[in-house]
Write a protein that holds these residues in place. Structure first.
Motif, PDB file in Angstrom:
ATOM      1  N   THR A   9     -30.170  -7.632   4.656  1.00  5.82           N
ATOM      2  CA  THR A   9     -30.177  -7.513   3.268  1.00  5.82           C
ATOM      3  C   THR A   9     -29.229  -7.785   2.854  1.00  5.82           C
ATOM      4  OG1 THR A   9     -30.774  -5.391   4.109  1.00  5.82           O
ATOM      5  CG2 THR A   9     -30.437  -5.425   1.911  1.00  5.82           C
ATOM      6  N   ARG A  10     -29.756  -8.775   1.888  1.00  3.08           N
ATOM      7  CA  ARG A  10     -29.082  -9.353   1.279  1.00  3.08           C
ATOM      8  C   ARG A  10     -27.769  -8.082  -0.042  1.00  3.08           C
ATOM      9  NH1 ARG A  10     -29.421 -14.516  -1.481  1.00  3.08           N
ATOM     10  NH2 ARG A  10     -27.006 -13.671  -2.958  1.00  3.08           N
ATOM     11  N   CYS A  11     -26.773  -8.040  -0.256  1.00  6.93           N
ATOM     12  CA  CYS A  11     -26.033  -7.610  -0.929  1.00  6.93           C
ATOM     13  C   CYS A  11     -25.302  -8.076  -1.968  1.00  6.93           C
ATOM     14  CB  CYS A  11     -24.587  -7.032  -0.075  1.00  6.93           C
ATOM     15  SG  CYS A  11     -23.629  -5.565  -0.467  1.00  6.93           S
ATOM     16  N   TYR A  12     -24.561  -7.155  -3.433  1.00  2.21           N
ATOM     17  CA  TYR A  12     -24.067  -7.500  -4.337  1.00  2.21           C
ATOM     18  C   TYR A  12     -23.712  -6.392  -4.810  1.00  2.21           C
ATOM     19  CZ  TYR A  12     -24.970  -8.422  -9.483  1.00  2.21           C
ATOM     20  OH  TYR A  12     -24.164  -9.162 -10.631  1.00  2.21           O
ATOM     21  N   ALA A  13     -22.071  -6.895  -4.719  1.00  4.14           N
ATOM     22  CA  ALA A  13     -21.229  -6.121  -4.484  1.00  4.14           C
ATOM     23  C   ALA A  13     -20.805  -6.456  -6.093  1.00  4.14           C
ATOM     24  CB  ALA A  13     -20.759  -6.780  -3.762  1.00  4.14           C
ATOM     25  N   GLU A  14     -19.184  -5.856  -7.066  1.00 10.01           N
ATOM     26  CA  GLU A  14     -18.232  -5.703  -8.207  1.00 10.01           C
ATOM     27  C   GLU A  14     -17.522  -5.314  -7.793  1.00 10.01           C
ATOM     28  OE1 GLU A  14     -19.823  -4.788 -11.671  1.00 10.01           O
ATOM     29  OE2 GLU A  14     -22.150  -3.792 -11.167  1.00 10.01           O
ATOM     30  N   GLY A  15     -16.322  -6.024  -7.424  1.00  9.97           N
ATOM     31  CA  GLY A  15     -14.819  -5.761  -7.675  1.00  9.97           C
ATOM     32  C   GLY A  15     -14.149  -6.898  -7.166  1.00  9.97           C
ATOM     33  N   PRO A  16     -12.992  -6.662  -6.240  1.00 14.38           N
ATOM     34  CA  PRO A  16     -12.698  -5.422  -5.740  1.00 14.38           C
ATOM     35  C   PRO A  16     -11.955  -4.266  -7.125  1.00 14.38           C
ATOM     36  CG  PRO A  16     -11.103  -6.921  -4.990  1.00 14.38           C
ATOM     37  CD  PRO A  16     -12.191  -6.928  -5.888  1.00 14.38           C
ATOM     38  N   TYR A  17     -11.419  -3.448  -7.448  1.00 16.79           N
ATOM     39  CA  TYR A  17     -11.309  -2.628  -7.949  1.00 16.79           C
ATOM     40  C   TYR A  17     -10.338  -1.047  -7.371  1.00 16.79           C
ATOM     41  CZ  TYR A  17     -14.893  -4.741 -11.367  1.00 16.79           C
ATOM     42  OH  TYR A  17     -15.699  -5.361 -11.679  1.00 16.79           O
ATOM     43  N   GLY A  18      -9.355  -0.011  -8.361  1.00 15.97           N
ATOM     44  CA  GLY A  18      -9.581   1.101  -8.151  1.00 15.97           C
ATOM     45  C   GLY A  18      -7.742   0.560  -7.487  1.00 15.97           C
ATOM     46  N   ALA A  19      -6.396   1.519  -7.901  1.00 20.16           N
ATOM     47  CA  ALA A  19      -5.137   1.416  -7.554  1.00 20.16           C
ATOM     48  C   ALA A  19      -4.542   2.493  -6.854  1.00 20.16           C
ATOM     49  CB  ALA A  19      -4.332   1.333  -9.053  1.00 20.16           C
ATOM     50  N   LEU A  20      -5.031   2.321  -5.696  1.00 18.66           N
ATOM     51  CA  LEU A  20      -4.924   3.299  -4.949  1.00 18.66           C
ATOM     52  C   LEU A  20      -4.702   2.034  -3.710  1.00 18.66           C
ATOM     53  CD1 LEU A  20      -4.814   6.100  -4.477  1.00 18.66           C
ATOM     54  CD2 LEU A  20      -6.597   5.954  -2.310  1.00 18.66           C
ATOM     55  N   THR A  21      -3.391   1.246  -3.894  1.00 21.04           N
ATOM     56  CA  THR A  21      -3.123   1.153  -2.761  1.00 21.04           C
ATOM     57  C   THR A  21      -1.345   0.254  -2.822  1.00 21.04           C
ATOM     58  OG1 THR A  21      -2.928  -1.305  -5.051  1.00 21.04           O
ATOM     59  CG2 THR A  21      -4.697  -1.056  -3.669  1.00 21.04           C
ATOM     60  N   THR A  22      -1.207   0.046  -2.075  1.00 22.82           N
ATOM     61  CA  THR A  22       0.235  -0.243  -1.158  1.00 22.82           C
ATOM     62  C   THR A  22       1.027  -0.368  -2.281  1.00 22.82           C
ATOM     63  OG1 THR A  22       0.268  -1.791   0.106  1.00 22.82           O
ATOM     64  CG2 THR A  22      -0.224   0.757   1.192  1.00 22.82           C
ATOM     65  N   VAL A  23       0.722  -1.453  -3.034  1.00 21.09           N
ATOM     66  CA  VAL A  23       1.725  -2.180  -4.041  1.00 21.09           C
ATOM     67  C   VAL A  23       2.329  -1.407  -5.070  1.00 21.09           C
ATOM     68  CG1 VAL A  23       0.539  -4.436  -3.612  1.00 21.09           C
ATOM     69  CG2 VAL A  23      -0.295  -3.201  -5.907  1.00 21.09           C
ATOM     70  N   ARG A  24       1.732  -0.114  -5.168  1.00 20.90           N
ATOM     71  CA  ARG A  24       2.297   0.994  -6.125  1.00 20.90           C
ATOM     72  C   ARG A  24       3.338   1.962  -5.230  1.00 20.90           C
ATOM     73  NH1 ARG A  24      -2.044   3.471  -9.341  1.00 20.90           N
ATOM     74  NH2 ARG A  24      -0.234   3.666 -10.975  1.00 20.90           N
ATOM     75  N   ARG A  25       4.090   1.670  -4.196  1.00 22.22           N
ATOM     76  CA  ARG A  25       4.652   2.852  -3.055  1.00 22.22           C
ATOM     77  C   ARG A  25       6.217   2.203  -4.114  1.00 22.22           C
ATOM     78  NH1 ARG A  25       6.226   1.452   2.781  1.00 22.22           N
ATOM     79  NH2 ARG A  25       7.311   3.348   2.695  1.00 22.22           N
ATOM     80  N   THR A  26       6.514   3.281  -4.069  1.00 18.99           N
ATOM     81  CA  THR A  26       8.263   3.419  -4.255  1.00 18.99           C
ATOM     82  C   THR A  26       8.902   3.901  -3.453  1.00 18.99           C
ATOM     83  OG1 THR A  26       7.886   5.978  -5.530  1.00 18.99           O
ATOM     84  CG2 THR A  26       7.517   3.961  -6.913  1.00 18.99           C
TER      85      THR A  26
END
Length: 446
Positions: free
Chosen positions: A305-322
């Motif tokens: 099945t063909r898939c249509y995706a928009e993204g990636p989105y979201g800030a829940l990632t390790t690049v925001r670690r402190t």
């Protein structure tokens, strides 16, 4: 002591920059709108002036709303969908009240001028096409506002709610036409017209670019298709999507895409599902629970099945670690981005995973989670049972008992809105600094 690397410092700085840009954009445009109102030709009476003042702010709020639903990657990846959805919701209710008040004062002003009653003035002005289009647009705003009230949302499926909110595009067309003919303040001079229509051109251009043009180009490039469908539990399923050059999407564990499956579902049915495994450049995996018609139908997706995706989105990632250590908290199907994060090699240090589910049998991907936790040396707590006086894992005492040093860790959380609010309240009570709180909740968004 943990020392953030240069890219992480840059990303945290970018998050603050994103907030500053949002607030700066709002404040600058509010100042310009006040100047437009002051410099325009005054209305015939005070009531009419109030109506025009409210109308200007209504137009600005609508332009801001268009930018919020344009899914600008800069903001989606730095602020996160959860917080942007809050902006969207409050902007929506601001628009609703302005839609109520703007025509009310305009009608009162003309009724006073024409020396007739308020209700007699309605068909009088409604007979003019630009005004009638504005009235129709106002009615559509009312429909969307009513269906966004919490009581209505509980009774509507996501698919039905989303279908109703597609009316926003009809409303925008009618509202712009109404402004073309009735916008005295921003049609009074060349600079005012350039500013106003430049603002709307920017907003609509961003919407068309990010919601139509960029996704079309990316999907033509990557040729996404379903390569496998794997049932996880009785009501949850994983879908593996393959394509060409997926590494160029630069998706990170913890992020999500907006997914469509044309041919299997209606073209307008789109759902935000997180990646449930770290992207490897060959496939993307989403895992969904059968809550609505679209998610329930994923089990019947044919391979190919063909898939249509928009993204990636979201800030829940390790690049925001402190901090060097982390706590990962998941509620229900919110385990999907948390499971992907646990697989991220950039998530180092001591890791604690808290997985809230009704029963162990309802805990989707639990086997994978246990295996990953063992490989990473992470501590996994599966928190089951009904919430009661004796069972409150996300109360301050409960969370401190599970993770005594939580104030010294980054906290990643994904789950239902009520659970996210409870966890956020507890994190504040435990004095976990805002920069260490990375939370995304399931909230309806267009």
């Amino acid at each position: 002591m943990y020392t953030a690397t240069s890219p992480r410092v840059s990303r945290m700085s970018s998050a603050r920059t994103a907030y500053l840009l949002l607030w700066g954009f709002l404040l600058v445009n509010l100042v310009v709108v006040e100047l437009l109102f002051v410099r325009a030709v005054p209305s015939h009476n005070t009531l009419g002036s109030i109506g025009r003042f409210l109308g200007l702010h209504l137009g600005l709020a609508m332009a801001l709303q268009v930018l919020l639903i344009a899914r600008l990657p800069f903001f989606e990846r730095r602020i996160g969908m959860d917080k942007l959805t809050n902006w969207h919701r409050w902007t929506g209710f601001t628009i609703f009240w302005l839609v109520v008040l703007h025509p009310t004062f305009v009608l009162l002003g003309f009724a006073e001028l024409d020396q007739i009653s308020f209700f007699a003035e309605i068909p009088n002005l409604g007979g003019q096409m630009p005004v009638l289009l504005g009235m129709i647009a106002a009615g559509l705003v009312g429909v969307m506002a009513v269906t966004s009230v919490r009581a209505a949302r509980k009774r509507l499926s996501y698919e039905a709610w989303h279908a109703v909110h597609l009316l926003v595009y009809v409303m925008l067309v009618l509202a712009v036409i109404h402004q073309v003919y009735e916008g005295r303040s921003f049609n009074a001079s060349v600079p005012a017209s350039v500013y106003w229509w430049g603002l709307w051109a920017f907003a609509i251009g961003a919407l068309l670019t990010n919601r139509l043009l960029v996704p079309l180009v990316r999907n033509a490039r990557h040729q996404l298709r379903v390569v496998a469908v794997v049932p996880e539990t009785n009501d949850a399923v994983s879908v593996y999507v393959g394509g060409r050059g997926l590494e160029r999407l630069r998706a990170r564990p913890g992020q999500f895409f907006w997914w469509r499956f044309p041919g299997h579902n209606s073209w307008w049915q789109v759902n935000p599902w997180s990646l449930s495994a770290a992207p490897d450049g060959r496939t993307l995996r989403l895992t969904a629970k059968a809550i609505g018609a679209t998610s329930g139908g994923l089990r019947q997706l044919p391979v190919g099945t063909r898939c249509y995706a928009e993204g990636p989105y979201g800030a829940l990632t390790t690049v925001r670690r402190t901090k060097p250590d982390a706590v990962l908290i998941a509620g229900g199907i919110g385990i999907t981005p948390i499971r992907a994060l646990l697989e991220d090699p950039n998530l180092t240090g001591d890791i604690v995973v808290l997985y809230r589910a009704r029963t162990a049998g309802d805990a989707v991907l639990l086997g994978e989670l246990r295996q990953l936790a063992q490989q990473r040396g992470a501590r996994l707590h599966v928190l089951t049972g009904r919430t009661s006086r004796e069972n409150q894992p996300f109360s301050p005492a409960g969370l401190r008992g599970l993770v005594p040093d939580i104030a010294e860790r980054d906290v990643y959380m994904c789950g239902p809105a009520a659970m996210a609010d409870a966890v956020l309240h507890t994190l504040r009570a435990l004095q976990v600094p805002p920069r260490q709180r990375h939370i995304e909740a399931f909230r309806m968004a267009v």
